[in-house]
Design a protein around this motif. Sequence first.
Motif, PDB file in Angstrom:
ATOM      1  N   VAL A 177       0.837  -1.200   0.000  1.00  0.00           N
ATOM      2  CA  VAL A 177       0.000   0.000   0.000  1.00  0.00           C
ATOM      3  C   VAL A 177       0.875   1.254   0.000  1.00  0.00           C
ATOM      4  O   VAL A 177       0.578   2.233  -0.697  1.00  0.00           O
ATOM      5  N   MET A 178       1.953   1.233   0.760  1.00  0.00           N
ATOM      6  CA  MET A 178       2.855   2.378   0.796  1.00  0.00           C
ATOM      7  C   MET A 178       3.437   2.652  -0.592  1.00  0.00           C
ATOM      8  O   MET A 178       3.579   3.809  -1.004  1.00  0.00           O
ATOM      9  N   THR A 179       3.757   1.599  -1.341  1.00  0.00           N
ATOM     10  CA  THR A 179       4.292   1.758  -2.694  1.00  0.00           C
ATOM     11  C   THR A 179       3.258   2.374  -3.624  1.00  0.00           C
ATOM     12  O   THR A 179       3.564   3.289  -4.400  1.00  0.00           O
ATOM     13  N   LEU A 180       2.023   1.877  -3.559  1.00  0.00           N
ATOM     14  CA  LEU A 180       0.961   2.412  -4.413  1.00  0.00           C
ATOM     15  C   LEU A 180       0.718   3.898  -4.133  1.00  0.00           C
ATOM     16  O   LEU A 180       0.523   4.689  -5.061  1.00  0.00           O
ATOM     17  N   VAL A 181       0.749   4.268  -2.860  1.00  0.00           N
ATOM     18  CA  VAL A 181       0.421   5.646  -2.496  1.00  0.00           C
ATOM     19  C   VAL A 181       1.582   6.585  -2.787  1.00  0.00           C
ATOM     20  O   VAL A 181       1.420   7.613  -3.466  1.00  0.00           O
ATOM     21  N   PHE A 182       2.771   6.255  -2.310  1.00  0.00           N
ATOM     22  CA  PHE A 182       3.863   7.233  -2.342  1.00  0.00           C
ATOM     23  C   PHE A 182       4.754   7.114  -3.575  1.00  0.00           C
ATOM     24  O   PHE A 182       5.405   8.088  -3.943  1.00  0.00           O
ATOM     25  N   GLN A 183       4.798   5.957  -4.213  1.00  0.00           N
ATOM     26  CA  GLN A 183       5.563   5.850  -5.451  1.00  0.00           C
ATOM     27  C   GLN A 183       4.670   6.086  -6.664  1.00  0.00           C
ATOM     28  O   GLN A 183       5.023   6.847  -7.563  1.00  0.00           O
ATOM     29  N   ASP A 184       3.495   5.436  -6.676  1.00  0.00           N
ATOM     30  CA  ASP A 184       2.603   5.555  -7.833  1.00  0.00           C
ATOM     31  C   ASP A 184       1.624   6.708  -7.718  1.00  0.00           C
ATOM     32  O   ASP A 184       0.929   7.027  -8.678  1.00  0.00           O
ATOM     33  N   GLY A 185       1.509   7.318  -6.528  1.00  0.00           N
ATOM     34  CA  GLY A 185       0.721   8.535  -6.395  1.00  0.00           C
ATOM     35  C   GLY A 185      -0.749   8.361  -6.105  1.00  0.00           C
ATOM     36  O   GLY A 185      -1.521   9.321  -6.229  1.00  0.00           O
ATOM     37  N   VAL A 218       9.787   0.580   8.622  1.00  0.00           N
ATOM     38  CA  VAL A 218       8.400   0.101   8.626  1.00  0.00           C
ATOM     39  C   VAL A 218       8.367  -1.385   8.950  1.00  0.00           C
ATOM     40  O   VAL A 218       7.512  -1.854   9.719  1.00  0.00           O
ATOM     41  N   PHE A 219       9.301  -2.144   8.375  1.00  0.00           N
ATOM     42  CA  PHE A 219       9.360  -3.581   8.660  1.00  0.00           C
ATOM     43  C   PHE A 219       9.560  -3.840  10.149  1.00  0.00           C
ATOM     44  O   PHE A 219       8.837  -4.625  10.767  1.00  0.00           O
ATOM     45  N   VAL A 220      10.533  -3.173  10.728  1.00  0.00           N
ATOM     46  CA  VAL A 220      10.868  -3.428  12.130  1.00  0.00           C
ATOM     47  C   VAL A 220       9.722  -3.018  13.055  1.00  0.00           C
ATOM     48  O   VAL A 220       9.309  -3.780  13.941  1.00  0.00           O
ATOM     49  N   PHE A 221       9.196  -1.822  12.860  1.00  0.00           N
ATOM     50  CA  PHE A 221       8.112  -1.352  13.729  1.00  0.00           C
ATOM     51  C   PHE A 221       6.859  -2.200  13.544  1.00  0.00           C
ATOM     52  O   PHE A 221       6.200  -2.570  14.526  1.00  0.00           O
ATOM     53  N   SER A 222       6.504  -2.497  12.304  1.00  0.00           N
ATOM     54  CA  SER A 222       5.303  -3.293  12.055  1.00  0.00           C
ATOM     55  C   SER A 222       5.451  -4.693  12.612  1.00  0.00           C
ATOM     56  O   SER A 222       4.494  -5.259  13.156  1.00  0.00           O
ATOM     57  N   PHE A 223       6.630  -5.257  12.487  1.00  0.00           N
ATOM     58  CA  PHE A 223       6.854  -6.607  12.992  1.00  0.00           C
ATOM     59  C   PHE A 223       6.658  -6.652  14.505  1.00  0.00           C
ATOM     60  O   PHE A 223       5.994  -7.545  15.031  1.00  0.00           O
ATOM     61  N   PHE A 247      -1.233   6.895  14.480  1.00  0.00           N
ATOM     62  CA  PHE A 247      -0.386   6.875  13.285  1.00  0.00           C
ATOM     63  C   PHE A 247      -0.940   7.790  12.196  1.00  0.00           C
ATOM     64  O   PHE A 247      -0.180   8.495  11.521  1.00  0.00           O
ATOM     65  N   LEU A 248      -2.260   7.780  11.995  1.00  0.00           N
ATOM     66  CA  LEU A 248      -2.846   8.653  10.982  1.00  0.00           C
ATOM     67  C   LEU A 248      -2.706  10.120  11.374  1.00  0.00           C
ATOM     68  O   LEU A 248      -2.554  10.991  10.503  1.00  0.00           O
ATOM     69  N   GLY A 249      -2.748  10.404  12.678  1.00  0.00           N
ATOM     70  CA  GLY A 249      -2.541  11.772  13.125  1.00  0.00           C
ATOM     71  C   GLY A 249      -1.179  12.295  12.708  1.00  0.00           C
ATOM     72  O   GLY A 249      -1.039  13.440  12.264  1.00  0.00           O
ATOM     73  N   PHE A 250      -0.163  11.452  12.812  1.00  0.00           N
ATOM     74  CA  PHE A 250       1.185  11.874  12.435  1.00  0.00           C
ATOM     75  C   PHE A 250       1.370  11.868  10.918  1.00  0.00           C
ATOM     76  O   PHE A 250       2.179  12.623  10.394  1.00  0.00           O
ATOM     77  N   SER A 251       0.640  11.015  10.203  1.00  0.00           N
ATOM     78  CA  SER A 251       0.770  10.995   8.743  1.00  0.00           C
ATOM     79  C   SER A 251       0.145  12.229   8.104  1.00  0.00           C
ATOM     80  O   SER A 251       0.315  12.465   6.910  1.00  0.00           O
ATOM     81  N   SER A 252      -0.585  13.024   8.889  1.00  0.00           N
ATOM     82  CA  SER A 252      -1.174  14.257   8.371  1.00  0.00           C
ATOM     83  C   SER A 252      -0.153  15.382   8.277  1.00  0.00           C
ATOM     84  O   SER A 252      -0.468  16.469   7.778  1.00  0.00           O
ATOM     85  N   GLY A 253       1.064  15.154   8.780  1.00  0.00           N
ATOM     86  CA  GLY A 253       2.102  16.178   8.729  1.00  0.00           C
ATOM     87  C   GLY A 253       2.568  16.459   7.313  1.00  0.00           C
ATOM     88  O   GLY A 253       2.141  15.820   6.340  1.00  0.00           O
ATOM     89  N   ARG A 254       3.485  17.397   7.146  1.00  0.00           N
ATOM     90  CA  ARG A 254       3.919  17.847   5.824  1.00  0.00           C
ATOM     91  C   ARG A 254       5.212  17.190   5.368  1.00  0.00           C
ATOM     92  O   ARG A 254       5.505  17.192   4.176  1.00  0.00           O
ATOM     93  N   GLY A 290       3.946   6.952   8.885  1.00  0.00           N
ATOM     94  CA  GLY A 290       2.679   6.975   9.609  1.00  0.00           C
ATOM     95  C   GLY A 290       1.597   6.191   8.897  1.00  0.00           C
ATOM     96  O   GLY A 290       0.886   5.382   9.513  1.00  0.00           O
ATOM     97  N   LEU A 291       1.456   6.394   7.585  1.00  0.00           N
ATOM     98  CA  LEU A 291       0.419   5.684   6.844  1.00  0.00           C
ATOM     99  C   LEU A 291       0.709   4.191   6.787  1.00  0.00           C
ATOM    100  O   LEU A 291      -0.201   3.362   6.945  1.00  0.00           O
ATOM    101  N   ALA A 292       1.969   3.822   6.551  1.00  0.00           N
ATOM    102  CA  ALA A 292       2.317   2.406   6.459  1.00  0.00           C
ATOM    103  C   ALA A 292       2.037   1.678   7.769  1.00  0.00           C
ATOM    104  O   ALA A 292       1.500   0.560   7.772  1.00  0.00           O
TER     105      ALA A 292
END
Length: 733
Positions: free
Chosen positions: A541-549, A571-576, A626-633, A641-643
């Motif tokens: 999902v992170m690839t689709l959003v941030f690489q592919d737009g 992301v791998f380490v934190f998510s794991f 996490f979504l609160g922090f992904s709202s940053g610039r 945050g999104l991942a």
Amino acid sequence: MHQTPKRCGGPFAAVGRFSFRHRRWVALAWAVLVVLGLVFGTKVFNAAAPSAKAAGSESATGAALLSQAGGTSSDALQALISGKSPADAGVQAAVASAEHDLRALPGVAQVSDIRAQDGSSQILSVQLSNPAAVTKASERLQALGTESGTTVKLGGNQVLNQQVQQQTKSDTESGEMIALPVTLVVMVLIFGGFIAAGLPLLGAIGSVAGALLALLGFTQIMPMDTSVLPITTVLGLGLSIDYALLMVNRFREERSKGATIEAAVERTSATAGRTIAFSALTVTVALSGLFVLTSPIFRAVAAAGVSVVVITVLSGLTLVPALLGFAGKKIKPPKRGVSDDGRFARIVRLVQRKALPVALATSAVLIACAAPFFSAHAQSLSTQVLPTSFSSRDVADAVAADYPQLADPDVTVFMKADPGLAKDYAAKVATLPDVRSAQVDESGPGWAAVGVHVDGSSQGATAQHVVEELRADRGGMQTWVNGNAADVVDFHHEIDTRGPWALGLIVVATFLLLFLMTGSVVVPIKALVMNLLSLGAALGVMTLVFQDGWFSGLLGFTPTGGLEAWIPVLVFVFSFGLSMDYEVFLLSRIKELHDEGQNCSRSVELGVQRSGRIITSAAALMVIVFLGFSSGRMLDIKEIGLALAVAVLVDATLVRMLLVPATMSLFGKGNWWAPPLLRRLHARFGFKEHATLPPLPVASGALPVQRAGAPAGAVAETESVPAVAAGPERRAA
């Protein structure tokens, strides 16, 4: 007649008992910590700075040697002057006056005036021999805009660092301001009252204050990248709310069984306290894998993250019990027990009837979500992660478009050689395929820097191939190949060589923890596989959003065509770590019921039913944070945050509610299989699955709460609860 309840044994009960009885001193200590965190801890945003993500590699070493030799200064200050033609007489006079004043400032080594190719703008480039001169130089350049009637935008590394620091602090504060109020509303819905809902937030504030002080301390002993600050802050905020939620929930249950406030706090610490300690251990194990990698950003995240987790669990074990002592009378116990035939049990029964199709379909969905990550393109971004409103971003974009003479070469080769040999080397490099040009950009006594421009992107496959060629044939000289493409090559090399060791450490340590808890080798293997599936979905999902737009307009960013190379690792380490937390959360409850004599299907059904509400509640709070922090610039923080929000959401829904019950049903008794030798090892060294709490005295007129849906006369809850420092209890909560 009043009966004094027997004390609970163990260190966690003792800590809870101490925190309750000395709650004023405990609360005062944490209050002092919060004040120190607000006064001094926030200074960490000024102490941290963007750093090389692959420091210690050849590319980073080459850049450092070039700077030491007196090459292009990283402390250059650039002023983009636009709005009027550089040929305007008034502009020329103002620029000349500014150049004169700048050259007279202490710490300014050189001032250059460069015009754009189309003549529409110009840049004053100020080389600084002392970074402290940036303030006075910036003030003089800003005054130039007023004098000439032009627009002046400042850029360069000094300005970029300052703007990144300010925006990181702003994003962290705004993320907290978004997450905390929404979290409070959700917890009011969970607990049905503001007092119970407010305690986790107070615990979170204490944790974040302590985390900021810890991070400030780390800036004194190691380089701390600005990206580390919001990452570790959001981890501490999410975990502290999660842990406090479990503690308050368990306290309410103990009160519903007739326990006094002190006894309820003690029993909560003995059970849920063990749970959050084990949870912290699982996250710490995952973070510790980063110590195997050499890049400073990874080791900084590991050190800071582990310290934040320690502070967070200390808050849960000490501050929350103290706060429960103050507010315990106002926290209402649940009016009725948890039904054993609720919506989660019904979901499990549906899954069990179609276990194989559900397992296959869920796995297929997760694999499909992960597929885009296999086409991810790693990048080493700099100004591209900044908001387009930053002046440093505008200046960098202008340099790339209109000032080729100021643009950095795609590849820089630093060499210890005389300028004559360097010219011969550059002429040879210019003949290589895919190289547009190569020339000696800078030189000094015994050293030179050759700038190489290649076809295509400065970080693309062609540029990376040129880096490999230049390193394979150094022309008989001592050279260091650096630049953006070299950064990516070195990063890939680090991941290829050290990544498997880091992954192996995480996997082996996690397997051992789960084995010591369950006594099974099948359950840990399944847990690891399912964690990888949920993690893959998040990365896809992170690839689709941030690489592919995808949804870039909604999220407010401009796609860069790739992912910052170091972000998927974090992301791998934190998510794991977070996914394993929920895995332990559910499996321990199922294991407890299985050991009590329930068959496999029933233990899974009851385990999910009794822990489903707390899992989904904790996950919902994590997603909000996490979504609160992904709202940053800042783009890198937005990615992380999104991942992490997607990883937690997928893990708490598709994996815990569908895939785990389906696979548990398919394996049946085989879930708990282990070779005889390992069974003997578990019997001797494994964590005990249950801790027996002393029975509560029955007060006059008080009756134990009956579990909703249970037979008449059945007691609400057994006194046998998961004991390990572990996730088990949290699941029992």
